[in-house]
Write a protein that holds these residues in place. Structure first.
Motif, PDB file in Angstrom:
ATOM      1  N   LYS A 257       0.818  -1.217   0.000  1.00  0.00           N
ATOM      2  CA  LYS A 257       0.000   0.000   0.000  1.00  0.00           C
ATOM      3  C   LYS A 257       0.845   1.257   0.000  1.00  0.00           C
ATOM      4  O   LYS A 257       0.418   2.304  -0.465  1.00  0.00           O
ATOM      5  CB  LYS A 257      -0.947   0.007   1.205  1.00  0.00           C
ATOM      6  CG  LYS A 257      -2.014  -1.080   1.192  1.00  0.00           C
ATOM      7  CD  LYS A 257      -2.933  -0.940   2.387  1.00  0.00           C
ATOM      8  CE  LYS A 257      -4.020  -2.015   2.379  1.00  0.00           C
ATOM      9  NZ  LYS A 257      -3.475  -3.354   2.591  1.00  0.00           N
ATOM     10  N   GLY A 258       2.048   1.177   0.569  1.00  0.00           N
ATOM     11  CA  GLY A 258       2.895   2.343   0.699  1.00  0.00           C
ATOM     12  C   GLY A 258       3.168   2.656   2.166  1.00  0.00           C
ATOM     13  O   GLY A 258       2.954   1.826   3.053  1.00  0.00           O
ATOM     14  N   ILE A 259       3.614   3.865   2.426  1.00  0.00           N
ATOM     15  CA  ILE A 259       3.974   4.298   3.778  1.00  0.00           C
ATOM     16  C   ILE A 259       2.783   5.036   4.386  1.00  0.00           C
ATOM     17  O   ILE A 259       2.328   6.048   3.855  1.00  0.00           O
ATOM     18  CB  ILE A 259       5.205   5.222   3.738  1.00  0.00           C
ATOM     19  CG1 ILE A 259       6.379   4.529   3.038  1.00  0.00           C
ATOM     20  CG2 ILE A 259       5.601   5.649   5.155  1.00  0.00           C
ATOM     21  CD1 ILE A 259       7.537   5.458   2.727  1.00  0.00           C
ATOM     22  N   LEU A 260       2.302   4.547   5.515  1.00  0.00           N
ATOM     23  CA  LEU A 260       1.107   5.103   6.151  1.00  0.00           C
ATOM     24  C   LEU A 260       1.423   6.440   6.820  1.00  0.00           C
ATOM     25  O   LEU A 260       2.317   6.527   7.662  1.00  0.00           O
ATOM     26  CB  LEU A 260       0.573   4.113   7.187  1.00  0.00           C
ATOM     27  CG  LEU A 260      -0.702   4.482   7.932  1.00  0.00           C
ATOM     28  CD1 LEU A 260      -1.872   4.623   6.969  1.00  0.00           C
ATOM     29  CD2 LEU A 260      -1.014   3.423   8.992  1.00  0.00           C
ATOM     30  N   VAL A 261       0.658   7.499   6.465  1.00  0.00           N
ATOM     31  CA  VAL A 261       0.865   8.817   7.076  1.00  0.00           C
ATOM     32  C   VAL A 261      -0.399   9.364   7.748  1.00  0.00           C
ATOM     33  O   VAL A 261      -0.311  10.178   8.664  1.00  0.00           O
ATOM     34  CB  VAL A 261       1.407   9.843   6.052  1.00  0.00           C
ATOM     35  CG1 VAL A 261       2.842   9.507   5.669  1.00  0.00           C
ATOM     36  CG2 VAL A 261       0.527   9.927   4.812  1.00  0.00           C
ATOM     37  N   VAL A 262      -1.578   8.944   7.284  1.00  0.00           N
ATOM     38  CA  VAL A 262      -2.841   9.295   7.948  1.00  0.00           C
ATOM     39  C   VAL A 262      -3.617   8.000   8.156  1.00  0.00           C
ATOM     40  O   VAL A 262      -3.893   7.282   7.195  1.00  0.00           O
ATOM     41  CB  VAL A 262      -3.684  10.287   7.124  1.00  0.00           C
ATOM     42  CG1 VAL A 262      -4.999  10.594   7.850  1.00  0.00           C
ATOM     43  CG2 VAL A 262      -2.921  11.581   6.851  1.00  0.00           C
ATOM     44  N   GLU A 263      -3.970   7.722   9.402  1.00  0.00           N
ATOM     45  CA  GLU A 263      -4.602   6.446   9.740  1.00  0.00           C
ATOM     46  C   GLU A 263      -5.967   6.676  10.383  1.00  0.00           C
ATOM     47  O   GLU A 263      -6.141   7.605  11.179  1.00  0.00           O
ATOM     48  CB  GLU A 263      -3.713   5.664  10.705  1.00  0.00           C
ATOM     49  CG  GLU A 263      -4.242   4.290  11.083  1.00  0.00           C
ATOM     50  CD  GLU A 263      -3.314   3.535  12.016  1.00  0.00           C
ATOM     51  OE1 GLU A 263      -3.496   2.313  12.174  1.00  0.00           O
ATOM     52  OE2 GLU A 263      -2.403   4.165  12.587  1.00  0.00           O
ATOM     53  N   THR A 264      -6.937   5.827  10.035  1.00  0.00           N
ATOM     54  CA  THR A 264      -8.255   5.870  10.671  1.00  0.00           C
ATOM     55  C   THR A 264      -8.411   4.647  11.559  1.00  0.00           C
ATOM     56  O   THR A 264      -8.072   3.533  11.161  1.00  0.00           O
ATOM     57  CB  THR A 264      -9.376   5.897   9.626  1.00  0.00           C
ATOM     58  OG1 THR A 264      -9.259   4.746   8.773  1.00  0.00           O
ATOM     59  CG2 THR A 264      -9.301   7.154   8.783  1.00  0.00           C
ATOM     60  N   ILE A 265      -8.939   4.849  12.779  1.00  0.00           N
ATOM     61  CA  ILE A 265      -9.183   3.743  13.701  1.00  0.00           C
ATOM     62  C   ILE A 265     -10.566   3.907  14.327  1.00  0.00           C
ATOM     63  O   ILE A 265     -11.132   4.999  14.337  1.00  0.00           O
ATOM     64  CB  ILE A 265      -8.104   3.656  14.810  1.00  0.00           C
ATOM     65  CG1 ILE A 265      -8.082   4.931  15.655  1.00  0.00           C
ATOM     66  CG2 ILE A 265      -6.729   3.399  14.209  1.00  0.00           C
ATOM     67  CD1 ILE A 265      -7.133   4.853  16.859  1.00  0.00           C
ATOM     68  N   ASN A 266     -11.099   2.809  14.824  1.00  0.00           N
ATOM     69  CA  ASN A 266     -12.386   2.824  15.539  1.00  0.00           C
ATOM     70  C   ASN A 266     -13.502   3.495  14.738  1.00  0.00           C
ATOM     71  O   ASN A 266     -14.307   4.269  15.289  1.00  0.00           O
ATOM     72  CB  ASN A 266     -12.228   3.506  16.910  1.00  0.00           C
ATOM     73  CG  ASN A 266     -11.249   2.780  17.812  1.00  0.00           C
ATOM     74  OD1 ASN A 266     -11.206   1.549  17.820  1.00  0.00           O
ATOM     75  ND2 ASN A 266     -10.460   3.514  18.568  1.00  0.00           N
ATOM     76  N   GLY A 267     -13.556   3.194  13.440  1.00  0.00           N
ATOM     77  CA  GLY A 267     -14.619   3.741  12.609  1.00  0.00           C
ATOM     78  C   GLY A 267     -14.382   5.140  12.098  1.00  0.00           C
ATOM     79  O   GLY A 267     -15.292   5.762  11.549  1.00  0.00           O
ATOM     80  N   GLY A 268     -13.181   5.658  12.251  1.00  0.00           N
ATOM     81  CA  GLY A 268     -12.865   6.990  11.750  1.00  0.00           C
ATOM     82  C   GLY A 268     -12.913   7.034  10.238  1.00  0.00           C
ATOM     83  O   GLY A 268     -12.829   6.007   9.553  1.00  0.00           O
ATOM     84  N   SER A 269     -13.029   8.246   9.677  1.00  0.00           N
ATOM     85  CA  SER A 269     -13.124   8.398   8.229  1.00  0.00           C
ATOM     86  C   SER A 269     -12.390   9.655   7.789  1.00  0.00           C
ATOM     87  O   SER A 269     -12.135  10.562   8.591  1.00  0.00           O
ATOM     88  CB  SER A 269     -14.589   8.476   7.784  1.00  0.00           C
ATOM     89  OG  SER A 269     -15.208   9.637   8.319  1.00  0.00           O
ATOM     90  N   THR A 270     -12.045   9.703   6.507  1.00  0.00           N
ATOM     91  CA  THR A 270     -11.428  10.893   5.927  1.00  0.00           C
ATOM     92  C   THR A 270     -12.122  11.210   4.609  1.00  0.00           C
ATOM     93  O   THR A 270     -12.504  10.309   3.856  1.00  0.00           O
ATOM     94  CB  THR A 270      -9.923  10.683   5.649  1.00  0.00           C
ATOM     95  OG1 THR A 270      -9.757   9.628   4.702  1.00  0.00           O
ATOM     96  CG2 THR A 270      -9.171  10.332   6.935  1.00  0.00           C
ATOM     97  N   ALA A 271     -12.277  12.487   4.323  1.00  0.00           N
ATOM     98  CA  ALA A 271     -12.912  12.907   3.079  1.00  0.00           C
ATOM     99  C   ALA A 271     -11.925  12.814   1.923  1.00  0.00           C
ATOM    100  O   ALA A 271     -10.715  13.029   2.098  1.00  0.00           O
ATOM    101  CB  ALA A 271     -13.431  14.335   3.207  1.00  0.00           C
ATOM    102  N   VAL A 272     -12.437  12.483   0.736  1.00  0.00           N
ATOM    103  CA  VAL A 272     -11.622  12.532  -0.469  1.00  0.00           C
ATOM    104  C   VAL A 272     -11.144  13.976  -0.659  1.00  0.00           C
ATOM    105  O   VAL A 272     -11.913  14.918  -0.565  1.00  0.00           O
ATOM    106  CB  VAL A 272     -12.430  12.065  -1.696  1.00  0.00           C
ATOM    107  CG1 VAL A 272     -11.614  12.246  -2.970  1.00  0.00           C
ATOM    108  CG2 VAL A 272     -12.854  10.614  -1.533  1.00  0.00           C
TER     109      VAL A 272
END
Length: 254
Positions: free
Chosen positions: A169-184
């Motif tokens: 996948k690559g190098i993780l820099v922003v992670e979501t946990i416990n149902g978190g989400s990020t906008a496109v």
């Protein structure tokens, strides 16, 4: 509680709340906790703290921030203020119109900012990353159960990583946990990220995590889309051009 101008330095926490409600406004102020803590929001027994920290007008805050599990710590960073984050931090809500700058790793230890919700208001986050393969360490932003929205630029500083191909996948820099989400579109690179012969793109995976990748196959079918297409840097392109020219020359000789 309002601080305007000057500096605030403490041998303990620069700012501290324990079982209280505090609204703290910093304007053109330098704040440093010499014990490493910028601010802590802690419960007193079963009584939680609720802290709203607002910084504006070139305020410089230095240190880590922490809220325990029953307290609240909301951090709002205005432009052009800066939070120099020197240790792992846990807050409730982060609103960023300024700069969150992760201090350089010491002894190979990178840092994490964990926040329930994150709102980017054209702010920036400066991360340190060992630019190599998928297992490379990096500072991270972690969205814990909430959402990341708005727009934020990520400024990546290479801490000495070699050029290595990412193959998962690559190098993780922003992670979501416990149902978190990020906008496109919540995060974009501030400038090209290169190491050795590779350029790294930033992309969002279907799980809402964001990765640095130099391999297009990492994000095919991810549903996110990269903000840049990885490519060989100019030096590597020059070598490739020479190699192709030699191949053509040899073919013509035959």
């Amino acid at each position: 509680m309002t601080f305007g101008g000057g500096s605030l330095t403490s041998g303990q926490d620069a700012l501290h709340a324990e079982g209280t409600v505090e609204n703290i406004t910093l304007t053109s102020t330098q704040v440093t906790g010499n014990n490493g803590w910028l601010i802590q929001s802690l419960a007193s027994g079963t009584v939680p703290s609720v802290v709203n920290l607002s910084a504006s007008d070139s305020t410089l805050m230095t240190g880590a921030a922490f809220s325990d599990s029953i307290s609240t710590l909301n951090v709002a960073l205005g432009s052009p203020s800066t939070w120099s984050m020197t240790g792992n931090s846990v807050v409730t809500t982060t609103t960023n119109a300024g700069v969150i700058e992760y201090a350089a790793p010491v002894a190979g230890i990178y840092k994490t900012l964990t926040t329930n919700d994150y709102v980017g208001q054209s702010g920036a986050i400066k991360l340190n990353t060992w630019l190599g393969n998928d297992s490379s360490p990096s500072d991270k932003l972690v969205i814990n159960g909430g959402a990341a929205s708005g727009t934020t630029t990520l400024d990546i500083a290479n801490t000495g990583g070699p050029d290595a191909l990412t193959t998962d996948k690559g190098i993780l820099v922003v992670e979501t946990i416990n149902g978190g989400s990020t906008a496109v579109g919540a995060f974009v690179l501030s400038s090209p990220v290169t190491a050795g012969g590779y350029s790294y793109a930033l992309y969002r995976n279907t799980n809402g995590n964001w990765y640095l990748s130099n391999n297009p196959k990492d994000w095919r079918g991810s549903g996110g889309g990269a903000t840049a297409v990885p490519a060989l840097n100019p030096a590597a392109l020059a070598l490739l051009a020479v190699a192709l020219a030699l191949m053509v020359f040899r073919q013509r000789r035959w």
